[in-house]
Design an enzyme around this catalytic site. Structure first.
Site, PDB file in Angstrom:
ATOM      1  N   HIS A   1     -28.508   9.542 -11.395  1.00  0.00           N
ATOM      2  CA  HIS A   1     -28.102   9.699 -12.853  1.00  0.00           C
ATOM      3  C   HIS A   1     -27.440  11.025 -13.046  1.00  0.00           C
ATOM      4  O   HIS A   1     -28.284  11.931 -12.736  1.00  0.00           O
ATOM      5  CB  HIS A   1     -28.875   9.338 -13.787  1.00  0.00           C
ATOM      6  CG  HIS A   1     -28.433   9.162 -15.136  1.00  0.00           C
ATOM      7  ND1 HIS A   1     -27.486   8.402 -15.863  1.00  0.00           N
ATOM      8  CD2 HIS A   1     -28.411  10.079 -16.020  1.00  0.00           C
ATOM      9  CE1 HIS A   1     -27.059   8.778 -16.971  1.00  0.00           C
ATOM     10  NE2 HIS A   1     -27.662   9.616 -17.175  1.00  0.00           N
TER      11      HIS A   1
ATOM     12  N   VAL B   1      16.167  -8.714  -2.869  1.00  0.00           N
ATOM     13  CA  VAL B   1      16.826  -7.408  -2.786  1.00  0.00           C
ATOM     14  C   VAL B   1      18.366  -7.878  -1.870  1.00  0.00           C
ATOM     15  O   VAL B   1      18.152  -8.742  -0.952  1.00  0.00           O
ATOM     16  CB  VAL B   1      16.150  -6.333  -1.717  1.00  0.00           C
ATOM     17  CG1 VAL B   1      17.119  -5.394  -1.339  1.00  0.00           C
ATOM     18  CG2 VAL B   1      15.044  -5.936  -2.502  1.00  0.00           C
TER      19      VAL B   1
ATOM     20  N   VAL C   1       1.048  -1.213  -0.158  1.00  0.00           N
ATOM     21  CA  VAL C   1       0.120   0.080   0.043  1.00  0.00           C
ATOM     22  C   VAL C   1       0.815   1.113  -0.103  1.00  0.00           C
ATOM     23  O   VAL C   1       0.654   2.180  -0.770  1.00  0.00           O
ATOM     24  CB  VAL C   1      -1.008  -0.151   1.130  1.00  0.00           C
ATOM     25  CG1 VAL C   1      -2.120   0.963   0.977  1.00  0.00           C
ATOM     26  CG2 VAL C   1      -1.605  -1.333   1.360  1.00  0.00           C
TER      27      VAL C   1
HETATM   28  P1  NAI Z   1       2.378  -3.892   2.944  1.00  0.00           P
HETATM   29  O1  NAI Z   1       2.150  -4.892   3.710  1.00  0.00           O
HETATM   30  O2  NAI Z   1       0.946  -3.150   2.198  1.00  0.00           O
HETATM   31  O3  NAI Z   1       3.284  -4.187   1.742  1.00  0.00           O
HETATM   32  C1  NAI Z   1       4.522  -4.612   2.023  1.00  0.00           C
HETATM   33  C2  NAI Z   1       5.139  -5.185   0.601  1.00  0.00           C
HETATM   34  O4  NAI Z   1       6.405  -5.194   0.494  1.00  0.00           O
HETATM   35  C3  NAI Z   1       4.324  -6.549   0.367  1.00  0.00           C
HETATM   36  O5  NAI Z   1       3.993  -6.558  -0.886  1.00  0.00           O
HETATM   37  C4  NAI Z   1       5.623  -7.465   0.589  1.00  0.00           C
HETATM   38  O6  NAI Z   1       5.481  -8.723  -0.222  1.00  0.00           O
HETATM   39  C5  NAI Z   1       6.912  -6.697   0.232  1.00  0.00           C
HETATM   40  N1  NAI Z   1       7.880  -7.078   0.708  1.00  0.00           N
HETATM   41  C6  NAI Z   1       8.404  -7.592   2.149  1.00  0.00           C
HETATM   42  N2  NAI Z   1       9.599  -7.776   2.332  1.00  0.00           N
HETATM   43  C7  NAI Z   1      10.281  -7.329   1.252  1.00  0.00           C
HETATM   44  C8  NAI Z   1      11.667  -7.571   0.705  1.00  0.00           C
HETATM   45  N3  NAI Z   1      12.659  -7.871   1.412  1.00  0.00           N
HETATM   46  N4  NAI Z   1      11.936  -7.042  -0.438  1.00  0.00           N
HETATM   47  C9  NAI Z   1      11.015  -6.572  -1.487  1.00  0.00           C
HETATM   48  N5  NAI Z   1       9.715  -6.598  -1.180  1.00  0.00           N
HETATM   49  C10 NAI Z   1       9.461  -6.987   0.191  1.00  0.00           C
HETATM   50  O7  NAI Z   1       3.169  -2.905   3.859  1.00  0.00           O
HETATM   51  P2  NAI Z   1       3.298  -1.285   3.717  1.00  0.00           P
HETATM   52  O8  NAI Z   1       3.184  -0.924   2.218  1.00  0.00           O
HETATM   53  O9  NAI Z   1       4.650  -1.146   4.358  1.00  0.00           O
HETATM   54  O10 NAI Z   1       2.241  -0.736   4.497  1.00  0.00           O
HETATM   55  C11 NAI Z   1       2.197  -1.059   5.986  1.00  0.00           C
HETATM   56  C12 NAI Z   1       0.746  -1.086   6.230  1.00  0.00           C
HETATM   57  O11 NAI Z   1       0.185   0.294   6.417  1.00  0.00           O
HETATM   58  C13 NAI Z   1      -0.367  -1.602   5.032  1.00  0.00           C
HETATM   59  O12 NAI Z   1      -0.336  -2.999   5.086  1.00  0.00           O
HETATM   60  C14 NAI Z   1      -1.683  -1.162   5.822  1.00  0.00           C
HETATM   61  O13 NAI Z   1      -1.965  -1.886   6.759  1.00  0.00           O
HETATM   62  C15 NAI Z   1      -1.099   0.364   6.077  1.00  0.00           C
HETATM   63  N6  NAI Z   1      -1.450   1.395   5.093  1.00  0.00           N
HETATM   64  C16 NAI Z   1      -2.716   1.580   4.750  1.00  0.00           C
HETATM   65  C17 NAI Z   1      -2.941   2.343   3.719  1.00  0.00           C
HETATM   66  C18 NAI Z   1      -4.337   2.759   3.428  1.00  0.00           C
HETATM   67  O14 NAI Z   1      -5.437   2.010   3.844  1.00  0.00           O
HETATM   68  N7  NAI Z   1      -4.554   3.157   2.029  1.00  0.00           N
HETATM   69  C19 NAI Z   1      -1.652   3.345   3.172  1.00  0.00           C
HETATM   70  C20 NAI Z   1      -0.631   2.925   3.612  1.00  0.00           C
HETATM   71  C21 NAI Z   1      -0.406   1.959   4.509  1.00  0.00           C
END
Ligand code: NAI
Ligand code: FAD
Length: 476
Positions: free
Chosen positions: A455, A248, A194
């Protein structure tokens, strides 16, 4: 001298904590809320991650950057000529800070309005005492208070890559990602979740060349596959470069920028040279400084506070909510848990329905969903019917000039009960509410199909997708 005593002490003033405090005060309790977040001047800045470095500032920058993109690339389609378009990044960031401050001030006002005693500082457990629990508040001064009930709402922190701590200069968490002082020429992101997509979109729109490195081979694996595919097509078109299935390797940071060694899905070694790197690989529950051990508060293997379905911890009258416990890390989930816990303390039957917690990704197009995906239904062996309707066939979307995406309904094959609704497209964040309401009331797809929708409106695409479940769309 005896400690100040409260019926309810909330530790953490994010969306979980401050809402729990307000609901508890509404129910007649004498409430304290402790929060340690400081603004730039060292003063209180309640609202937590969400208000200070999360939901609110990210949406402010998403809005500003979307205006910039529209003015630069899409106004022309409406016959509007823009000459001399420029970017004042300082002003954009200052506006974002102002939006954050309005929210901080709003919460301080709400504390006053609801007669909640606010303490600015870090709260930690000391011991159980006659009144319940003694909590130390370490702020400008140190003091002790006691609470009969304690609600822990200490949130979460960004997860760092092992061996690559955040310096918020070159290696950025969500915090640094929201205050880059000049648009980087090249920006890298690790993780296409996200934050990766939202922050990648902000800086791409403002002119950065963005590359996102994602470990999983599937794009947005938790999202309905058809919707994720449609979103990926849109991001590809925008030249938001997303590499899937990567590994990575070493990350080197210097004054010149950041170099990331990585291996692509074919196993070929690559190097990404960028000015800044945002690491968005998920978040970890935050119990730092809570002194949970002093009272024997149990954590699980992920470091989250162990709670049951009702947010009860292993200790009597100690509750925990929001990002610091299991479940999705979303502000509205934290808020719902806060309300439910306050009501349970009052002997009421507070309830959170985890099946109807909506998700929204605020990119362009927006992605929003509630309930189950098609792949989840298949895995569960549940017989279902699907109906989709493209925004391309929606008059309002055409008038807006934004026809990307679709609405998709999944309904039980026998009863027609709505099991999931998935949207990629304009205003998906607003459209999803109708689906949430429908699912809360256990509506059928036909119920939505029979309701009169204004609409021209984007919501007609929702009605049409519901009609599509029964293969009788009217406009497609
Ligand atoms: P996320 O869990 O959404 O995404 C993390 C991504 O990083 C995943 O696709 C995962 O596979 C990948 N990943 C993990 N380790 C990795 C690595 N070593 N190398 C490459 N890729 C890797 O977590 P994110 O984006 O950090 O956000 C944290 C949380 O914050 C979200 O899960 C959400 O709960 C919340 N959030 C919600 C938002 C919304 O509601 N619009 C906006 C931003 C954050
Ligand atoms: P937090 O908001 O983290 O609040 C916890 C508070 O407790 C903080 O103020 C912290 O300083 C304080 N604290 C911690 N320990 C102590 C202590 N011992 N004593 C005193 N105070 C303490 N979610 C959405 O639903 N929609 C979004 O659009 C969205 N966008 C996001 C964008 C980004 C960039 C990020 C990082 C997150 C986003 N989220 C979004 C997730 C959302 O911010 C969290 O789910 C939400 O803030 C969790 O609320 P909380 O109350 O549990 O914790």
């Amino acid at each position: 001298m005896a400690n100040k005593q409260f019926d309810v002490v909330v530790i953490g003033g994010g969306p979980g904590g401050y809402i729990a405090a307000i609901r508890a005060a509404q129910l007649g309790f004498n409430v304290a809320c402790i929060d340690e977040w400081k603004n730039g001047k060292g003063g209180p800045a309640p609202g937590g991650t969400c208000t200070n470095v999360g939901c609110i500032p990210s949406k402010a920058l998403l809005q500003s950057s979307e205006h910039f993109e529209q003015a630069g690339h899409h106004f022309v389609d409406h016959g509007i000529k823009v000459e001399g378009l420029g970017l004042d990044i300082d002003k954009m960031l200052a506006r974002k800070d102002q939006v954050v401050k309005q929210n901080n001030d709003g919460i301080l006002y709400l504390f006053k309005k609801n007669k909640i005693s606010f303490f600015h500082g870090r709260g930690s457990f000391v011991k159980t005492d006659a009144a319940g629990y003694e909590i130390k508040v370490a702020g400008a001064a140190e003091e002790s208070i006691s609470g009969k009930h304690i609600i822990v709402a200490t949130g979460s922190n960004a997860r760092a890559l092992p061996g690559t701590p955040f310096d918020e200069e070159n290696i950025l968490s969500n915090d640094g990602a929201l205050r880059i002082g000049a648009v980087p020429k090249k920006l890298g992101l690790i993780g296409s979740g996200v934050i990766g997509l939202e922050m990648g979109s902000v800086w791409r729109r403002l002119g950065a060349e963005v590359t996102v490195l994602e470990a999983l081979p599937t794009f947005l694996g938790a999202v309905d596959e058809q919707i994720a595919k449609e979103a990926k097509k849109a991001f590809d078109k925008q030249k938001l470069k997303i590499e899937l299935g990567v590994k990575v390797g070493e990350i080197k940071s210097s004054k010149k920028g950041v170099s990331v060694a990585w291996t692509n899905a074919k196993g070929e070694a690559q190097t990404l040279e960028v000015d800044k790197l945002i690491v968005s690989i998920g978040r970890v529950p935050n119990t730092i400084g809570l002194n949970a051990e002093a009272v024997g508060l149990k954590l699980d293997e992920r470091g989250a506070i162990n709670v049951d379905d009702d947010c009860k911890t292993n200790l009597p009258n100690v509750w925990a909510i929001g990002d610091v416990v299991r479940g999705p890390m979303l502000a509205h989930k934290a808020e719902e848990e806060g309300v439910a816990v306050a009501e349970r303390i009052a002997g009421q039957h507070g309830h959170v329905n985890f099946n109807t917690v909506p998700w929204v990704i605020y990119t362009s197009p927006e992605i929003a969903w509630v309930g189950q995906t098609e792949q989840q239904l298949k895995a569960a062996g549940r017989a279902y019917k699907a109906g989709t309707f493209p925004f391309l066939a929606n008059g309002r979307a055409r008038a807006l000039g934004d026809t990307t995406g679709m609405v998709k309904f999944l309904a039980d094959a026998a009863t027609d009960e709505i099991l999931g609704v998935h949207i990629v497209g304009p205003q998906a964040s607003e459209l999803i509410s109708e689906a949430v309401v429908a699912m809360e009331f256990k509506a059928s797809a036909e119920d939505i199909a029979r309701i009169c929708h204004a609409h021209p409106s984007l919501s007609e695409a929702t009605k049409e997708a519901a009609l599509a479940v029964d293969k009788r769309t009217l406009n497609f």
